[in-house]
Design an enzyme around this catalytic site. Structure first.
Site, short mmCIF file in Angstrom:
data_model
loop_
_atom_site.label_atom_id
_atom_site.label_comp_id
_atom_site.label_asym_id
_atom_site.label_seq_id
_atom_site.Cartn_x
_atom_site.Cartn_y
_atom_site.Cartn_z
N ARG A 88 1.05 -1.22 0.01
CA ARG A 88 -0.13 0.08 0.05
C ARG A 88 1.07 1.24 -0.10
O ARG A 88 1.99 1.23 0.47
CB ARG A 88 -0.90 0.07 1.32
N TYR A 109 -1.22 -3.76 -7.10
CA TYR A 109 -1.08 -4.68 -5.73
C TYR A 109 -1.95 -4.34 -4.63
O TYR A 109 -2.23 -3.15 -4.53
CB TYR A 109 0.58 -4.29 -5.28
N LYS A 166 -9.33 -2.54 1.69
CA LYS A 166 -9.37 -1.46 2.49
C LYS A 166 -9.81 -0.23 2.03
O LYS A 166 -10.16 0.50 2.69
CB LYS A 166 -7.64 -1.07 2.52
N HIS A 189 -10.98 -2.21 11.69
CA HIS A 189 -10.04 -2.74 10.93
C HIS A 189 -9.79 -3.94 12.23
O HIS A 189 -8.62 -3.96 12.98
CB HIS A 189 -8.57 -1.93 10.98
N SER A 192 -1.25 -3.10 11.64
CA SER A 192 -0.68 -3.85 10.54
C SER A 192 0.53 -4.37 11.07
O SER A 192 1.46 -3.76 11.76
CB SER A 192 -0.46 -3.14 9.07
N ALA A 193 0.69 -5.54 10.59
CA ALA A 193 1.98 -6.37 11.35
C ALA A 193 2.20 -6.62 12.63
O ALA A 193 3.15 -6.69 13.27
CB ALA A 193 3.29 -5.47 10.80
N CYS A 194 0.98 -6.94 13.32
CA CYS A 194 1.15 -7.56 14.77
C CYS A 194 0.35 -8.76 14.88
O CYS A 194 -0.15 -9.03 16.15
CB CYS A 194 0.21 -6.18 15.48
N LYS A 200 -2.33 -10.32 13.36
CA LYS A 200 -3.83 -10.55 13.35
C LYS A 200 -4.13 -11.86 12.79
O LYS A 200 -4.99 -12.43 13.44
CB LYS A 200 -4.64 -9.27 12.46
N THR A 201 -3.60 -12.27 11.79
CA THR A 201 -4.03 -13.36 11.12
C THR A 201 -3.63 -14.70 12.20
O THR A 201 -4.34 -15.43 12.25
CB THR A 201 -3.15 -13.46 9.78
N ASN A 202 -2.62 -14.60 12.74
CA ASN A 202 -2.03 -15.21 13.62
C ASN A 202 -3.15 -15.50 14.88
O ASN A 202 -3.45 -16.81 15.11
CB ASN A 202 -0.72 -15.24 14.30
N ASP A 252 -9.21 -9.66 9.25
CA ASP A 252 -8.64 -8.14 9.16
C ASP A 252 -9.83 -7.18 9.21
O ASP A 252 -9.56 -6.16 9.41
CB ASP A 252 -8.27 -8.27 7.67
N ASN A 307 6.83 -7.93 2.46
CA ASN A 307 5.42 -7.89 2.34
C ASN A 307 4.72 -8.79 1.35
O ASN A 307 3.79 -8.74 0.79
CB ASN A 307 4.86 -6.60 1.94
N ARG A 331 2.91 -11.91 -0.09
CA ARG A 331 1.32 -12.05 0.35
C ARG A 331 0.84 -13.61 -0.51
O ARG A 331 1.28 -14.14 -1.30
CB ARG A 331 0.40 -11.30 -0.09
N TYR A 368 2.03 -16.76 20.64
CA TYR A 368 1.42 -17.89 19.83
C TYR A 368 0.36 -18.49 20.72
O TYR A 368 -0.44 -17.76 21.30
CB TYR A 368 2.45 -18.83 19.59
N GLY A 369 0.34 -19.75 20.83
CA GLY A 369 -0.82 -20.45 21.60
C GLY A 369 -0.97 -20.19 22.94
O GLY A 369 -2.13 -20.17 23.63
O1 O2Y Z 1 0.29 -4.17 1.00
C1 O2Y Z 1 -0.79 -4.37 0.92
O2 O2Y Z 1 -1.51 -3.85 -0.24
C2 O2Y Z 1 -1.61 -5.27 1.71
S1 O2Y Z 1 -2.04 -4.47 3.23
C3 O2Y Z 1 -2.99 -5.41 4.21
C4 O2Y Z 1 -3.31 -6.66 3.54
C5 O2Y Z 1 -4.13 -7.40 4.39
C6 O2Y Z 1 -4.41 -7.38 5.61
N1 O2Y Z 1 -4.06 -5.99 6.29
C7 O2Y Z 1 -3.39 -5.25 5.54
C8 O2Y Z 1 -2.93 -4.14 6.33
O3 O2Y Z 1 -2.05 -3.30 5.90
O4 O2Y Z 1 -3.33 -3.97 7.30
MN MN Z 2 -5.29 -4.95 7.57
#
Ligand code: O2Y
Ligand code: MN
Length: 599
Positions: A72, A214, A223, A243, A265-267, A269-271, A290, A379, A381, A507-508
């Site tokens: 992004r 992208y 987003k 979010h 972002s990058a903390c 969330k998916t995990n 997300d 980044n 994906r 983690y768990g």
């Molecule tokens: O870099 C991108 O275009 C994706 S950013 C993203 C993708 C999935 C979930 N969250 C995010 C984010 O930046 O929060």
């Molecule tokens: Mn996100």
């Protein structure tokens, strides 16, 4: 091809865009598997996709984007409200008419030599009262394939739209017209950075994106629609577009609660959304990783849907240890972007948990990996259907949504913020959301190492209007007559000791914290009131292997000095940014916290 709709507004818009962008053909997407397969074949033929070993990873494809188009682009993302004050100090603003004039210039003829795809999509289960319809026009087959996975695309959406239904127009072009006879020929199409525009017109509920192919810049349901435009709609209509992941937590007695959680972002969330608990008998299942759209039902509870249909997850760091469910999810039918390719035609990335097989590894730039830089882009994906997740909850696409019992806020905070604490009230919870911060490295953001970047509600890059008004909207939601509000908690998996050692295994083991949150919602004992909110005793959390009693004490003690510094920063630097639109209730919460810590 004749248009498969009689929606007059849609037909007119498609005609106008085609006249401006001058594509070779217009294709209306039906959302079928055959169409998905055609899109993938189109990208293979253009040299943009590499099929992986189909025996090992059926339906797996690898794409490599241009090195200038890998994430992004916040500095090219605009909120073009009529007045700059309505975009607020944390969004880039341009006058909407000036921006449209610039972009019309760029769009003119931009699809020549390309096919223009019309992608009708639903954010949320088709026909759900919480769902919204969008239509993305794009000249990228990669975008069509990804939209198939991330949203619900196709004819059924047009049926729900009908002759005069409302939709959000989302216009996208990669910004790379092709001359006659020219093909992409293996070159990811995109425009130079200063020609990229990711533009939102919140008053018109309109999205225009140009120059990037992208992720969040191009898959406009995510987003752009589900957060930036939907947040403005939610403000106007009295609901929340956030979010946040959504998870289902079940105790050993089989009782379930639903939790929404916001992290920058990058903390991880998916995990967290796919966590495998270490606490015996407890279960976590996934609703979404997300985005959450939440509305009150007639029973007074806030119900949430995941408006997406897939995961667009970060590959590096994803492993059987960090997220076994994600690793199973991506075993098939997955689009990988910017990961490395192994000699046996499979994918690899840093933190996958094993070495690549012998032989050359091809890095994300398409070169033999020299091991000097990461083989996968940080980044990189995977795009994968949520239905493939072994932890998907039965309710994950319930059109009614799921009732939310607790809302969590968190960030990467090596100091100050304890492992978990609960807000004393709704407004105190809104205060905690408003000061969320996450530590950034000097390399990442040109900030001093150890600096906390405040990212209130993890929405700073995603709120389509003034953040002060957004805080007020959260305060107002708390005043909804008859509302049975969720409890609000702050969590921090990232505490370190003075020597930089992680205090918490994560983690768990985070399930211990989820268990306490569940029990708090049920009013069980095991907590104490402190200056900063309600906190668990060490016994209520229990001690994971390798965590000493002293570590537990540090994780669960109020760091009064740290909090005083936190308050001073919020007072001097954070809240003043929002000027007169900063709600008085939050200044009040800040003053009360200050007073509690002073006494
Ligand atoms: O870099 C991108 O275009 C994706 S950013 C993203 C993708 C999935 C979930 N969250 C995010 C984010 O930046 O929060
Ligand atoms: Mn996100």
């Amino acid at each position: 091809m004749s248009a498969p709709t009689q929606n007059a507004k849609l037909l007119q818009w498609v005609q106008e865009v085609a006249a401006m962008t001058q594509p070779t053909a217009v294709v209306w997407c039906d959302g079928s598997q055959a169409e998905y397969d055609r899109m993938i074949q189109t990208t293979i033929d253009a040299g943009l996709a590499t099929p992986l070993d189909q025996a090992k990873r059926p339906g797996g494809y690898l794409f490599r984007s241009d090195p200038s188009d890998v994430a992004r682009v916040e500095n090219r993302t605009y909120i073009a409200s009529k007045s700059p004050e309505d975009a607020g100090p944390t969004n880039n603003w341009i006058d909407p008419e000036a921006l449209k004039a610039t972009m019309r210039g760029l769009y003119t003829g931009c699809m020549s030599g390309r096919t223009m795809y019309v992608i009708p999509f639903s954010m949320g289960p088709i026909g759900s009262p919480i769902a919204k319809i969008g239509v993305e026009i794009s000249d990228s087959a990669y975008v069509v394939a990804n939209m198939h996975i991330m949203t619900r695309v196709g004819t059924k959406v047009l049926e729900v739209l009908g002759k005069d239904g409302e939709f959000i127009p989302c216009l996208h072009s990669v910004g790379k017209p092709l001359a006659e006879g020219q093909s992409d020929n293996g070159q990811w199409p995109s425009a130079p950075v200063d020609h990229k525009y990711i533009s939102h017109f919140p008053e018109e509920r309109l999205i225009w994106s140009y120059g990037s192919g992208y992720g969040g810049n191009a898959l406009l349901g995510k987003k752009c629609l589900a957060l930036r435009i939907a947040s403005a709609q939610a403000r106007d209509e009295g609901w929340l577009a956030e979010h946040m992941l959504i998870l289902k937590l079940t105790n050993p007695e089989g009782k379930s609660k639903f939790v929404a959680a916001a992290f920058p972002s990058a903390c991880g969330k998916t995990n967290l959304a796919m966590l495998v608990p270490t606490v015996p008998g407890w279960k976590v299942e996934t609703i979404g990783d997300d985005i959450a759209w939440m509305k009150f039902h007639s029973d007074g509870q806030l119900y949430a849907i995941n408006p997406e249909a897939g995961f667009f997850g970060v590959a590096p760091g994803t492993s059987v240890k960090s997220n076994p469910n994600a690793m199973t999810t991506i075993a098939k039918n997955t689009i990988f972007t910017n990961v490395a390719l192994t000699s046996d035609n499979d994918v690899w990335w840093e933190g996958i948990g094993f070495d690549p097989p012998a032989g050359d590894v091809i890095d994300w730039k398409g070169k033999v990996w020299d091991k000097k830089e990461p083989a996968a882009h940080p980044n990189a994906r995977f795009t994968v259907p949520a239905s493939q997740c072994p932890a998907a909850a039965a309710e994950w696409q319930d059109p009614a949504g799921v009732p939310i019992s607790a809302i969590l806020f968190g960030g990467r905070r090596p100091g100050t913020i304890p492992l978990v604490h609960e807000a004393r009230s709704w407004n105190h919870g809104v205060f905690l959301g408003s000061i969320v911060g996450s530590e950034v490295t000097a390399a990442a953001l040109d900030l001093k190492a150890g600096t906390v970047r405040r990212d209130p509600f993890a929405m700073l890059p995603f709120c389509g209007y003034h953040m002060g008004d957004y805080f007020q909207h959260w305060i107002d939601i708390g005043k909804t007559p008859g509302a049975k509000l969720p409890r609000i908690f702050c969590v921090n998996w990232f505490r370190k000791d003075a020597g930089g050692r992680w205090l918490w295994p994560g983690y768990g083991e985070n399930s211990r914290v989820l268990k306490w949150i569940f029990e708090q919602c049920d009013g069980l004992d095991g907590s104490q009131e402190t200056e900063i909110g309600i906190m668990p005793s060490a016994e209520a959390i229990g001690r994971p292997e390798g965590v000493s009693a002293e570590d537990m004490a540090e994780l669960l003690t109020v760091d009064r000095e740290g909090w005083r510094a936190e308050i001073a920063d919020v007072h001097a630097n954070h809240y003043p940014k929002f000027g007169s639109r900063m709600p008085a209730e939050l200044w009040q919460e800040l003053r009360e916290l200050e007073a509690r810590l002073a006494s």
